[in-house]
Motif scaffolding. Structure first.
Motif, PDB file in Angstrom:
ATOM      1  N   TYR A 149       8.418  24.288 -76.438  1.00 44.83           N
ATOM      2  CA  TYR A 149       8.612  25.418 -75.420  1.00 44.83           C
ATOM      3  C   TYR A 149      10.248  25.883 -75.525  1.00 44.83           C
ATOM      4  O   TYR A 149      10.398  26.973 -75.356  1.00 44.83           O
ATOM      5  CB  TYR A 149       8.147  25.197 -74.308  1.00 44.83           C
ATOM      6  CG  TYR A 149       6.697  24.492 -73.881  1.00 44.83           C
ATOM      7  CD1 TYR A 149       5.794  25.576 -73.952  1.00 44.83           C
ATOM      8  CD2 TYR A 149       6.440  22.999 -73.750  1.00 44.83           C
ATOM      9  CE1 TYR A 149       4.608  25.088 -73.650  1.00 44.83           C
ATOM     10  CE2 TYR A 149       5.434  22.788 -73.449  1.00 44.83           C
ATOM     11  CZ  TYR A 149       4.144  23.782 -73.693  1.00 44.83           C
ATOM     12  OH  TYR A 149       2.965  23.461 -73.259  1.00 44.83           O
ATOM     13  N   GLY A 150      11.035  25.066 -75.848  1.00 40.30           N
ATOM     14  CA  GLY A 150      12.515  25.502 -75.773  1.00 40.30           C
ATOM     15  C   GLY A 150      12.815  24.825 -74.302  1.00 40.30           C
ATOM     16  O   GLY A 150      12.147  24.001 -73.637  1.00 40.30           O
ATOM     17  N   ILE A 194       0.372  16.355 -79.759  1.00 41.12           N
ATOM     18  CA  ILE A 194       0.642  17.406 -79.025  1.00 41.12           C
ATOM     19  C   ILE A 194       0.060  16.971 -77.502  1.00 41.12           C
ATOM     20  O   ILE A 194       0.099  17.885 -76.799  1.00 41.12           O
ATOM     21  CB  ILE A 194       0.188  18.729 -79.516  1.00 41.12           C
ATOM     22  CG1 ILE A 194      -1.419  18.376 -79.696  1.00 41.12           C
ATOM     23  CG2 ILE A 194       0.660  19.391 -80.775  1.00 41.12           C
ATOM     24  CD1 ILE A 194      -2.087  19.613 -80.027  1.00 41.12           C
ATOM     25  N   ASN A 195       0.281  15.630 -77.319  1.00 41.68           N
ATOM     26  CA  ASN A 195      -0.103  15.275 -75.969  1.00 41.68           C
ATOM     27  C   ASN A 195       0.849  15.774 -74.727  1.00 41.68           C
ATOM     28  O   ASN A 195       0.529  15.655 -73.712  1.00 41.68           O
ATOM     29  CB  ASN A 195      -0.536  13.805 -75.634  1.00 41.68           C
ATOM     30  CG  ASN A 195      -1.873  13.410 -76.578  1.00 41.68           C
ATOM     31  OD1 ASN A 195      -2.728  14.416 -76.900  1.00 41.68           O
ATOM     32  ND2 ASN A 195      -2.001  12.170 -76.584  1.00 41.68           N
ATOM     33  N   PHE A 196       2.266  16.058 -75.239  1.00 39.99           N
ATOM     34  CA  PHE A 196       2.984  16.220 -74.303  1.00 39.99           C
ATOM     35  C   PHE A 196       2.848  17.764 -73.767  1.00 39.99           C
ATOM     36  O   PHE A 196       3.770  18.149 -72.755  1.00 39.99           O
ATOM     37  CB  PHE A 196       4.562  16.184 -75.218  1.00 39.99           C
ATOM     38  CG  PHE A 196       4.618  17.476 -76.108  1.00 39.99           C
ATOM     39  CD1 PHE A 196       5.327  18.398 -75.864  1.00 39.99           C
ATOM     40  CD2 PHE A 196       4.312  17.247 -77.592  1.00 39.99           C
ATOM     41  CE1 PHE A 196       5.727  19.629 -76.482  1.00 39.99           C
ATOM     42  CE2 PHE A 196       4.521  18.091 -78.215  1.00 39.99           C
ATOM     43  CZ  PHE A 196       5.020  19.356 -78.043  1.00 39.99           C
ATOM     44  N   LEU A 197       2.004  18.585 -74.314  1.00 38.62           N
ATOM     45  CA  LEU A 197       2.091  20.153 -73.862  1.00 38.62           C
ATOM     46  C   LEU A 197       1.486  20.231 -72.476  1.00 38.62           C
ATOM     47  O   LEU A 197       0.783  19.295 -71.795  1.00 38.62           O
ATOM     48  CB  LEU A 197       0.968  20.666 -74.852  1.00 38.62           C
ATOM     49  CG  LEU A 197       1.393  20.926 -76.267  1.00 38.62           C
ATOM     50  CD1 LEU A 197      -0.050  21.526 -76.830  1.00 38.62           C
ATOM     51  CD2 LEU A 197       2.493  21.618 -76.579  1.00 38.62           C
ATOM     52  N   HIS A 198       2.134  21.107 -71.707  1.00 38.87           N
ATOM     53  CA  HIS A 198       1.898  21.233 -70.494  1.00 38.87           C
ATOM     54  C   HIS A 198       0.441  21.470 -70.067  1.00 38.87           C
ATOM     55  O   HIS A 198      -0.090  20.587 -69.195  1.00 38.87           O
ATOM     56  CB  HIS A 198       2.878  22.375 -69.676  1.00 38.87           C
ATOM     57  CG  HIS A 198       4.290  22.446 -70.059  1.00 38.87           C
ATOM     58  ND1 HIS A 198       4.985  20.902 -69.985  1.00 38.87           N
ATOM     59  CD2 HIS A 198       5.116  23.248 -70.022  1.00 38.87           C
ATOM     60  CE1 HIS A 198       5.959  21.255 -70.116  1.00 38.87           C
ATOM     61  NE2 HIS A 198       6.632  22.679 -70.240  1.00 38.87           N
ATOM     62  N   ALA A 309      -4.529  28.013 -73.161  1.00 41.96           N
ATOM     63  CA  ALA A 309      -4.665  26.909 -72.640  1.00 41.96           C
ATOM     64  C   ALA A 309      -4.689  26.785 -70.789  1.00 41.96           C
ATOM     65  O   ALA A 309      -5.250  26.062 -70.616  1.00 41.96           O
ATOM     66  CB  ALA A 309      -3.869  25.745 -73.351  1.00 41.96           C
ATOM     67  N   ALA A 310      -3.515  27.505 -70.651  1.00 37.93           N
ATOM     68  CA  ALA A 310      -3.533  27.738 -69.202  1.00 37.93           C
ATOM     69  C   ALA A 310      -4.721  28.201 -68.388  1.00 37.93           C
ATOM     70  O   ALA A 310      -4.555  28.000 -67.165  1.00 37.93           O
ATOM     71  CB  ALA A 310      -2.103  28.361 -68.922  1.00 37.93           C
ATOM     72  N   ASP A 311      -5.612  28.792 -69.201  1.00 39.31           N
ATOM     73  CA  ASP A 311      -6.795  29.454 -68.322  1.00 39.31           C
ATOM     74  C   ASP A 311      -8.012  28.621 -68.482  1.00 39.31           C
ATOM     75  O   ASP A 311      -9.081  29.043 -67.750  1.00 39.31           O
ATOM     76  CB  ASP A 311      -7.000  30.797 -69.190  1.00 39.31           C
ATOM     77  CG  ASP A 311      -5.937  31.793 -68.779  1.00 39.31           C
ATOM     78  OD1 ASP A 311      -5.184  31.720 -67.851  1.00 39.31           O
ATOM     79  OD2 ASP A 311      -5.847  32.534 -69.669  1.00 39.31           O
TER      80      ASP A 311
END
Length: 316
Positions: A149-150, A194-198, A309-311
């Motif tokens: 993400y930065g 990619i398990n670290f994704l929010h 993903a957030a939805d």
């Protein structure tokens, strides 16, 4: 007592001798005679007004003054060396040191190196695969490609492509599992990188997105995305793959992505370099080349139903 520093040659001689605890080895490293090195050490001691070494029979050891001086001189010369190498890199447009993650290196950079070499024969490209947090000065690299993400404060940052994941498999498996519902009983491959994704972009999230109940606890798990994709290429199962890493295999027909539903994420691959260095000819050439290589990803994304993903509702 004066704060004036002793000659740099005397400090350099001390730093080498303190590191080796040997005048002979330090002299050999600096390409001077032991007598010349001993003279520099004596000059430093006279400047300080105290001994920095205790001379023994066949060895030397640091005095209290020497132990106090040693860490600072070692750090100082290390910083000078780094600064000098970085300055050399700025004026060198014939070499380019790039760091990227192992999966991006294997699936993106390595298969295309010949194309870059053909387009830019004047640039000698050097690759380092790794995922650690970058320090451009310490690691002596010109640019980095990182996924996440930065934020990328203090750096020039250019995203390569929008990222999304979708089920990917061989054409043979696609004939057997030709509907999303059938994937509930398919051999699933898990990319844990990619398990670290929010917001998760994994198999449970994908099945929730298409409103199908499935047990996703089975199947092999891989810590590297390229290994998970390679397992799918071997026909071991179906992987929820990142389009940036799988698109070349999809466009070649080795893998297929038959279903429209995909999960998008705001995490992405970014081209990073120290702010201001993006205009250096070799860095600008590599950036433009990488961005052009990302164009085919848009072809794979046509007619996809991208769900953020957030939805996606959380698990019940």
């Amino acid at each position: 007592m004066s704060d004036r520093l002793p000659p740099l040659t005397a400090l350099r001689a001390f730093e080498a001798a303190a590191r080796h605890l040997s005048f002979a080895k330090a002299a050999d490293e600096l390409n001077v005679t032991p007598a010349a090195l001993s003279f520099q050490i004596k000059s430093l001691e006279e400047h300080l007004g105290a001994p920095v070494f205790r001379r023994l029979n066949r060895a030397v050891e640091l005095t209290e003054a020497g132990r106090t001086l040693s860490p600072g001189t070692s750090e100082g010369f290390a910083r000078l060396t780094t600064a000098w190498r970085n300055t050399q890199r700025i004026s060198d447009n014939t070499t380019l040191t790039v760091t990227a993650g192992p999966a991006f290196t294997a699936k993106w950079l390595a298969p295309r190196l010949y194309e870059f070499a053909q387009a830019h024969p004047e640039i000698d490209l050097r690759l380092t695969a790794g995922l650690r947090i970058m320090d451009f000065d310490r690691d002596e690299v010109d640019l980095a490609i990182r996924f996440g993400y930065g934020p990328d404060d203090g750096l020039h940052s250019t995203p390569l492509a929008r990222e999304w994941v979708t089920p990917v498999m061989t054409p043979e498996l696609a004939q057997k599992y030709d509907t999303p519902a059938k994937l509930a009983n398919a051999p699933l491959i898990h990319d844990d990188s990619i398990n670290f994704l929010h917001n998760p972009c994994d198999w449970p999230a994908w099945f929730r997105a298409i409103k199908i109940a499935a047990d996703t606890s089975h199947g092999p798990r891989f810590s590297q995305a390229d290994h998970a994709i390679d397992a799918a290429l071997a026909g071991a199962g179906i992987v929820l793959a990142r389009v940036t890493l799988a698109h070349k295999d999809i466009l070649s027909g080795r893998l297929v992505a038959p279903f429209k539903t995909a999960i998008s994420t705001t995490a992405q691959f970014r081209f990073l370099c120290p702010l201001g260095n993006e205009t250096r000819p070799n860095i600008a050439a590599f950036r433009d080349w990488v961005l052009k290589q990302a164009d085919p990803i848009k072809t794979v994304g046509r007619n996809r139903q991208l769900i953020a993903a957030a939805d996606i509702p959380p698990p019940q």
